[in-house]
Motif scaffolding. Structure first.
Motif, short mmCIF file in Angstrom:
data_model
loop_
_atom_site.label_atom_id
_atom_site.label_comp_id
_atom_site.label_asym_id
_atom_site.label_seq_id
_atom_site.Cartn_x
_atom_site.Cartn_y
_atom_site.Cartn_z
N ASP A 43 0.82 -1.21 0.00
CA ASP A 43 0.00 0.00 0.00
C ASP A 43 0.86 1.26 0.00
OD1 ASP A 43 -2.27 1.56 0.07
OD2 ASP A 43 -2.88 0.98 2.10
N ARG A 44 0.22 2.37 -0.32
CA ARG A 44 0.88 3.68 -0.24
C ARG A 44 0.87 4.24 1.17
NH1 ARG A 44 -1.48 7.94 -3.03
NH2 ARG A 44 -3.53 6.97 -2.81
N HIS A 91 -12.99 8.31 6.45
CA HIS A 91 -13.31 8.08 5.04
C HIS A 91 -13.16 9.35 4.20
CE1 HIS A 91 -14.56 4.00 5.78
NE2 HIS A 91 -15.38 4.39 6.74
N THR A 92 -13.46 10.49 4.78
CA THR A 92 -13.33 11.75 4.04
C THR A 92 -11.88 12.04 3.73
OG1 THR A 92 -15.31 12.63 5.13
CG2 THR A 92 -13.83 14.21 4.07
N LYS A 93 -11.02 11.83 4.71
CA LYS A 93 -9.59 12.05 4.49
C LYS A 93 -9.03 11.05 3.49
CE LYS A 93 -8.63 14.21 8.96
NZ LYS A 93 -7.87 14.12 10.23
N PHE A 94 -9.47 9.79 3.62
CA PHE A 94 -9.00 8.78 2.68
C PHE A 94 -9.42 9.14 1.26
CE2 PHE A 94 -9.78 4.96 0.14
CZ PHE A 94 -8.50 4.43 0.11
N LEU A 153 -6.40 7.44 -5.04
CA LEU A 153 -6.16 7.61 -6.47
C LEU A 153 -6.73 6.40 -7.20
CD1 LEU A 153 -2.48 8.92 -6.60
CD2 LEU A 153 -4.53 10.18 -7.27
N SER A 154 -7.77 6.64 -7.98
CA SER A 154 -8.37 5.60 -8.81
C SER A 154 -8.16 5.99 -10.27
CB SER A 154 -9.86 5.47 -8.51
OG SER A 154 -10.48 4.58 -9.42
N PHE A 155 -7.60 5.08 -11.06
CA PHE A 155 -7.23 5.44 -12.43
C PHE A 155 -8.44 5.92 -13.24
CE2 PHE A 155 -6.27 4.58 -16.90
CZ PHE A 155 -5.09 5.29 -17.03
N GLY A 156 -9.57 5.28 -13.06
CA GLY A 156 -10.75 5.66 -13.82
C GLY A 156 -11.20 7.08 -13.56
N GLU A 157 -10.86 7.60 -12.38
CA GLU A 157 -11.27 8.95 -12.02
C GLU A 157 -10.25 10.01 -12.41
OE1 GLU A 157 -12.14 8.89 -7.89
OE2 GLU A 157 -13.82 7.48 -8.08
N VAL A 158 -9.03 9.60 -12.76
CA VAL A 158 -7.98 10.58 -13.05
C VAL A 158 -7.47 10.52 -14.49
CG1 VAL A 158 -7.22 10.43 -10.65
CG2 VAL A 158 -6.00 9.13 -12.40
N GLU A 159 -7.84 9.50 -15.26
CA GLU A 159 -7.19 9.28 -16.55
C GLU A 159 -7.43 10.41 -17.55
OE1 GLU A 159 -8.70 6.10 -19.10
OE2 GLU A 159 -10.33 5.80 -17.68
N ASP A 196 -7.46 1.50 -6.26
CA ASP A 196 -6.94 2.54 -5.36
C ASP A 196 -5.46 2.37 -5.04
OD1 ASP A 196 -9.39 3.79 -5.26
OD2 ASP A 196 -10.02 2.80 -3.42
N LEU A 197 -4.70 1.82 -5.97
CA LEU A 197 -3.25 1.68 -5.81
C LEU A 197 -2.86 0.96 -4.53
CD1 LEU A 197 -1.75 5.01 -7.22
CD2 LEU A 197 -1.47 2.72 -8.14
N ASN A 198 -3.43 -0.20 -4.32
CA ASN A 198 -2.93 -1.12 -3.29
C ASN A 198 -3.09 -2.54 -3.81
OD1 ASN A 198 -5.50 -2.36 -2.23
ND2 ASN A 198 -5.92 -0.20 -1.81
#
Length: 212
Positions: A51-52, A60-63, A68-74, A183-185
């Motif tokens: 994990d990062r 949950h708000t801070k998380f 980082l989800s690729f589908g949301e940033v690509e 989520d990069l884990n």
């Protein structure tokens, strides 16, 4: 040379055999890929998360603000660049593990959308490597293959981290299985406790964490 079935079976301690255990799952077509939850519930002390973050973020708000989800940033060049920088940490870990061990992958590649794979990779050489691997899987009517070239491993890893092709990476001598995730884990099973020290060294050196 051992086949994938025997390598998968040898990952686990004692007389427990994943091949026999999965016989009751008529819907599953893979040995390890679809059984991570089952394995982690059976061997919680040998189950980890690559994990990062050094521990779970309870808020949950801070998380959500850090996730980082690729589908949301690509489609956002700035966020995509940030994602790829984090992705490179995982790639460097896998590069070192590949250097020390024989690597196999069990993958959902045969069942995924090839056009989506092209969109995600955006690289002709990487696309060529993936479709060569796909041809091998189809030819052998199989969902697993041994990874000889580092570039092939990197492409499978990218597609896994980018939530496009699910794969589990099996490091034979270390007795380590690492599943792609979101989520990069990446969930990880460590069958050989002697591998733990070098895994922690590699992972923390590259800026990631091995945690439960």
């Amino acid at each position: 040379m051992k086949g994938f079935d025997s390598i998968a079976a040898s990952m686990f301690p004692g007389e427990w055999n994943i091949i026999k255990e999965r016989e009751g799952d008529s819907e599953a077509s893979t040995i390890l890929l679809e059984h991570s939850d089952f394995i982690f519930s059976r061997f919680p002390e040998q189950s980890f998360l690559l994990d990062r973050f050094p521990k779970r973020i309870a808020d949950h708000t801070k998380f959500a603000s850090l996730a980082l989800s690729f589908g949301e940033v690509e489609d956002n060049p700035v966020l995509r660049s940030r994602y790829i920088n984090e992705e490179q940490k995982f790639i460097r870990v896998f590069q070192l593990l590949w250097a020390y061990d024989n690597v196999w992958v069990e993958t959902s590649l045969r069942y995924e959308n090839t056009e989506r794979i092209k969109e995600v990779l955006q690289n002709q050489e990487k696309e060529k490597r993936m479709f060569t691997a796909l041809e091998k899987l189809i030819q052998n009517d199989s969902d697993h293959l041994q990874i000889e070239e580092l570039a092939d491993l990197e492409v499978f890893l990218e597609l896994g981290l980018r939530e496009t092709v699910s794969s589990v990476f099996v490091f034979e001598k270390m007795q380590v299985c690492i599943w792609s995730n979101f989520d990069l884990n990446m969930p990880m099973f460590i069958g050989n406790s002697e591998s733990l020290e070098i895994l922690r060294t590699i992972i923390t050196t590259e800026g990631l964490y091995l945690r439960r």
